[in-house]
Scaffold this motif. Structure first.
Motif, PDB file in Angstrom:
ATOM      1  N   VAL A 113    -115.071  51.796  52.154  1.00 46.00           N
ATOM      2  CA  VAL A 113    -115.020  53.153  52.210  1.00 46.00           C
ATOM      3  C   VAL A 113    -113.882  53.477  52.946  1.00 46.00           C
ATOM      4  N   GLU A 114    -112.933  54.189  52.204  1.00 44.45           N
ATOM      5  CA  GLU A 114    -111.644  54.689  52.722  1.00 44.45           C
ATOM      6  C   GLU A 114    -111.494  55.980  53.102  1.00 44.45           C
ATOM      7  N   LEU A 115    -111.740  56.063  54.410  1.00 43.66           N
ATOM      8  CA  LEU A 115    -111.781  57.440  55.498  1.00 43.66           C
ATOM      9  C   LEU A 115    -110.484  58.228  55.139  1.00 43.66           C
ATOM     10  N   HIS A 116    -109.412  57.457  54.990  1.00 39.56           N
ATOM     11  CA  HIS A 116    -108.093  57.930  55.205  1.00 39.56           C
ATOM     12  C   HIS A 116    -107.408  58.053  54.039  1.00 39.56           C
ATOM     13  N   GLY A 117    -108.225  58.200  52.858  1.00 41.03           N
ATOM     14  CA  GLY A 117    -107.219  57.998  51.423  1.00 41.03           C
ATOM     15  C   GLY A 117    -106.628  56.717  51.290  1.00 41.03           C
ATOM     16  N   SER A 118    -105.736  57.022  50.210  1.00 37.92           N
ATOM     17  CA  SER A 118    -105.303  55.479  49.893  1.00 37.92           C
ATOM     18  C   SER A 118    -103.862  55.734  49.292  1.00 37.92           C
ATOM     19  N   LEU A 119    -103.029  54.722  49.244  1.00 40.39           N
ATOM     20  CA  LEU A 119    -101.755  54.749  48.902  1.00 40.39           C
ATOM     21  C   LEU A 119    -101.612  54.356  47.344  1.00 40.39           C
ATOM     22  N   LYS A 120    -102.791  54.547  46.697  1.00 45.31           N
ATOM     23  CA  LYS A 120    -102.761  54.175  45.366  1.00 45.31           C
ATOM     24  C   LYS A 120    -102.235  55.446  44.560  1.00 45.31           C
ATOM     25  N   TYR A 121    -102.419  56.741  45.032  1.00 47.75           N
ATOM     26  CA  TYR A 121    -102.263  57.894  44.095  1.00 47.75           C
ATOM     27  C   TYR A 121    -101.316  58.975  45.086  1.00 47.75           C
ATOM     28  N   ALA A 122    -100.924  59.679  44.024  1.00 41.44           N
ATOM     29  CA  ALA A 122    -100.150  60.962  44.891  1.00 41.44           C
ATOM     30  C   ALA A 122    -101.154  61.841  44.253  1.00 41.44           C
ATOM     31  N   VAL A 123    -101.420  63.235  44.880  1.00 43.45           N
ATOM     32  CA  VAL A 123    -101.993  64.241  44.578  1.00 43.45           C
ATOM     33  C   VAL A 123    -101.446  65.648  44.564  1.00 43.45           C
ATOM     34  N   CYS A 124    -101.716  66.385  43.491  1.00 45.63           N
ATOM     35  CA  CYS A 124    -101.165  67.800  43.296  1.00 45.63           C
ATOM     36  C   CYS A 124    -101.693  68.699  44.229  1.00 45.63           C
ATOM     37  N   THR A 125    -100.995  69.537  45.148  1.00 44.63           N
ATOM     38  CA  THR A 125    -101.539  70.048  46.156  1.00 44.63           C
ATOM     39  C   THR A 125    -101.974  71.646  45.594  1.00 44.63           C
ATOM     40  N   SER A 126    -101.471  71.930  44.301  1.00 41.31           N
ATOM     41  CA  SER A 126    -102.048  72.844  43.578  1.00 41.31           C
ATOM     42  C   SER A 126    -103.168  72.903  42.559  1.00 41.31           C
ATOM     43  N   CYS A 127    -103.165  71.903  41.787  1.00 40.47           N
ATOM     44  CA  CYS A 127    -104.248  71.630  40.623  1.00 40.47           C
ATOM     45  C   CYS A 127    -105.001  70.431  40.880  1.00 40.47           C
ATOM     46  N   GLY A 128    -104.598  69.758  41.917  1.00 40.43           N
ATOM     47  CA  GLY A 128    -105.299  68.413  42.022  1.00 40.43           C
ATOM     48  C   GLY A 128    -105.212  67.190  41.333  1.00 40.43           C
ATOM     49  N   GLY A 162    -104.604  66.901  60.850  1.00 42.50           N
ATOM     50  CA  GLY A 162    -105.094  68.775  60.692  1.00 42.50           C
ATOM     51  C   GLY A 162    -105.796  68.633  59.323  1.00 42.50           C
ATOM     52  N   GLU A 163    -105.781  67.617  58.480  1.00 42.70           N
ATOM     53  CA  GLU A 163    -106.580  67.890  57.112  1.00 42.70           C
ATOM     54  C   GLU A 163    -108.052  67.153  57.503  1.00 42.70           C
ATOM     55  N   PRO A 164    -109.002  67.853  56.788  1.00 39.66           N
ATOM     56  CA  PRO A 164    -110.370  67.012  56.694  1.00 39.66           C
ATOM     57  C   PRO A 164    -110.437  65.946  56.082  1.00 39.66           C
ATOM     58  N   LEU A 165    -111.280  65.039  56.584  1.00 39.98           N
ATOM     59  CA  LEU A 165    -111.409  63.412  55.571  1.00 39.98           C
ATOM     60  C   LEU A 165    -112.328  63.868  54.304  1.00 39.98           C
ATOM     61  N   PRO A 166    -112.185  62.688  53.442  1.00 42.80           N
ATOM     62  CA  PRO A 166    -112.623  63.264  52.249  1.00 42.80           C
ATOM     63  C   PRO A 166    -114.455  63.354  52.442  1.00 42.80           C
ATOM     64  N   ARG A 167    -115.080  64.271  51.918  1.00 48.21           N
ATOM     65  CA  ARG A 167    -116.367  64.452  52.464  1.00 48.21           C
ATOM     66  C   ARG A 167    -117.245  63.258  51.941  1.00 48.21           C
ATOM     67  N   ASP A 168    -117.110  62.672  50.635  1.00 46.02           N
ATOM     68  CA  ASP A 168    -117.980  61.712  50.254  1.00 46.02           C
ATOM     69  C   ASP A 168    -117.816  60.538  51.022  1.00 46.02           C
ATOM     70  N   ALA A 169    -116.566  60.208  51.524  1.00 49.11           N
ATOM     71  CA  ALA A 169    -116.422  58.859  52.271  1.00 49.11           C
ATOM     72  C   ALA A 169    -116.869  58.988  53.775  1.00 49.11           C
ATOM     73  N   TRP A 170    -116.657  60.309  54.220  1.00 44.85           N
ATOM     74  CA  TRP A 170    -117.120  60.238  55.539  1.00 44.85           C
ATOM     75  C   TRP A 170    -118.754  60.345  55.572  1.00 44.85           C
TER      76      TRP A 170
END
Ligand code: NAD
Length: 256
Positions: A113-128, A162-170
Motif C-alpha cells: 500500500v503506497e501511502l504517499h503515491g509513487s514515482l511511476k507517474y506524473a498527474v495533471c493538476t487540472s484534468c487528472g 499539505g496534501e491529503p493522502l490517497p483515500r483508498d490507500a489510507w
C-alpha cells in the motif's frame, strides 16, 4: 533473550504481520532519507515541498524534484528482500509504505500500500490525466511540464506536504493495521502524520508493536520491542532467526 530473538519468536507465532516502512529501508539502495544524519533536509528546505509552494513556483519544485528525488537505477536491498521472503512464507499480510520508490514491488512483495503515491507517474493538476514519469522526464528541459491533453500543470504523483493522502490507500492501511497481530515499523522516524497513527491503531486493536530503526523514533515508548540497528543487517538476520523458531529449538541448530 535479546530484542532480535524476542522479535523472531513473536514473528514465528504471528499470523498477520503488517509492516510500515519509511525512507530508512531504501538508504542502503542509495536513496537518501529526509531526517537521518545524511538526510535530504540537511540540503533542501522542506518548505519547498509544500503543495502551496509547488503551485507558487512549479519550475523550482520540478527542478528540485528531478535533482533530489528521482531514484535512477536504485535496486532493492537485503531488507526489501527479507520482507518479500516473509510475505512468501505467509507471515506478512501487507506492507504499508511511505516510500515512493517502488522498491518493495521490485523485490517481489505483492501487497504493497503506497501511502504517499509513487514515482511511476506524473498527474495533471487540472484534468487528472496520468503520464509515466519516465516519459515526462525524457522531455523535461528545466521547466515544469504541461498536460498534453488540457495544458494543465503536471505534478509528480507523490503526496506533497499539505496534501491529503490517497483515500483508498489510507483506508486499506487502517484495515491492515486493525487485523494485524504484529505491527512492525521499519526505517521510519514515525514523525510524519497520519502514517504515524497506524501503530496506535494496530496496538489498540490488540497487535504487538515492534520498531526497527537506526535512531530513536517518536513511538519507541509505546513499542513492545525496539531494535536499534541497520535494516539491511537486522532484517536478513530476523528471517534467519525466525526460521529457527518456526522449526522449533529441537529441530535444527541455532544460527550464530
Ligand atoms: P524519515 O527520513 O523521517 O526517517 C527515516 C528514518 O530511517 C530515520 O529515523 C533514520 O535514522 C532511519 N534510517 C536511515 N537509514 C537506515 C538504515 N539503513 N537502517 C535503519 N534505519 C535507518 O523518513 P520517513 O519516516 O519515511 O518519513 C518521511 C517521508 O520521507 C515519507 O513521507 C516518504 O514519502 C519520504 N521519503 C521517501 C523516500 C523513498 O521513497 N525512498 C526517500 C526520502 C523520503
Amino acid at each position: 533473550m535479546d530484542e532480535l530473538e524476542t522479535l523472531a519468536s513473536l514473528l514465528a507465532v504471528s499470523n498477520c504481520v503488517v509492516v510500515l516502512t519509511g525512507a530508512g529501508i531504501s538508504t542502503p539502495s542509495g536513496i537518501p532519507d529526509f531526517r537521518g544524519p545524511q538526510g535530504l533536509w540537511r540540503r533542501v528546505d522542506p518548505e519547498k515541498f509544500t503543495i502551496e509552494h509547488f503551485f507558487a513556483d512549479p519550475d523550482e519544485v520540478w527542478s528540485l524534484f528531478v535533482n533530489h528525488f528521482v531514484v535512477g537505477n536504485a535496486e532493492p536491498n537485503s531488507a526489501h528482500m527479507a520482507l518479500a521472503t516473509l510475505e512468501e512464507w505467509g507471515k506478512i499480510c501487507g506492507i504499508i509504505t511511505q516510500n515512493v520508490d517502488g522498491l518493495h514491488q521490485r523485490a517481489g512483495s505483492k501487497r504493497v500500500v503506497e501511502l504517499h503515491g509513487s514515482l511511476k507517474y506524473a498527474v495533471c493538476t487540472s484534468c487528472g490525466s496520468k503520464y509515466p514519469l519516465a516519459d515526462v522526464l525524457k522531455e523535461y528541459r528545466g521547466v515544469a511540464p504541461r498536460c498534453k491533453i488540457c495544458g494543465g500543470l503536471l505534478k509528480p504523483d507523490v503526496v506533497f506536504f499539505g496534501e491529503p493522502l490517497p483515500r483508498d490507500a489510507w483506508e486499506e492501511a487502517v484495515s491492515l493495521a486493525q487485523v494485524s497481530d504484529l505491527f512492525l515499523a521499519v526505517g521510519t522516524s514515525l514523525a510524519v502524520a497520519p502514517a504515524n497513527r497506524l501503530p496506535y491503531i494496530a496496538k489498540s486493536s490488540g497487535a504487538k508493536l515492534a520498531i526497527i530503526n537506526e535512531e530513536p523514533t517518536e513511538l519507541d515508548h509505546i513499542a513492545d520491542v525496539v531494535i536499534r540497528g541497520k535494516v539491511e543487517a537486522v532484517l536478513p538476520r530476523l528471517v534467519q532467526l525466525t526460521t529457527y523458531y518456526l522449526k522449533g529449538p529441537s529441530r535444527g541448530d541455532r544460527p550464530l
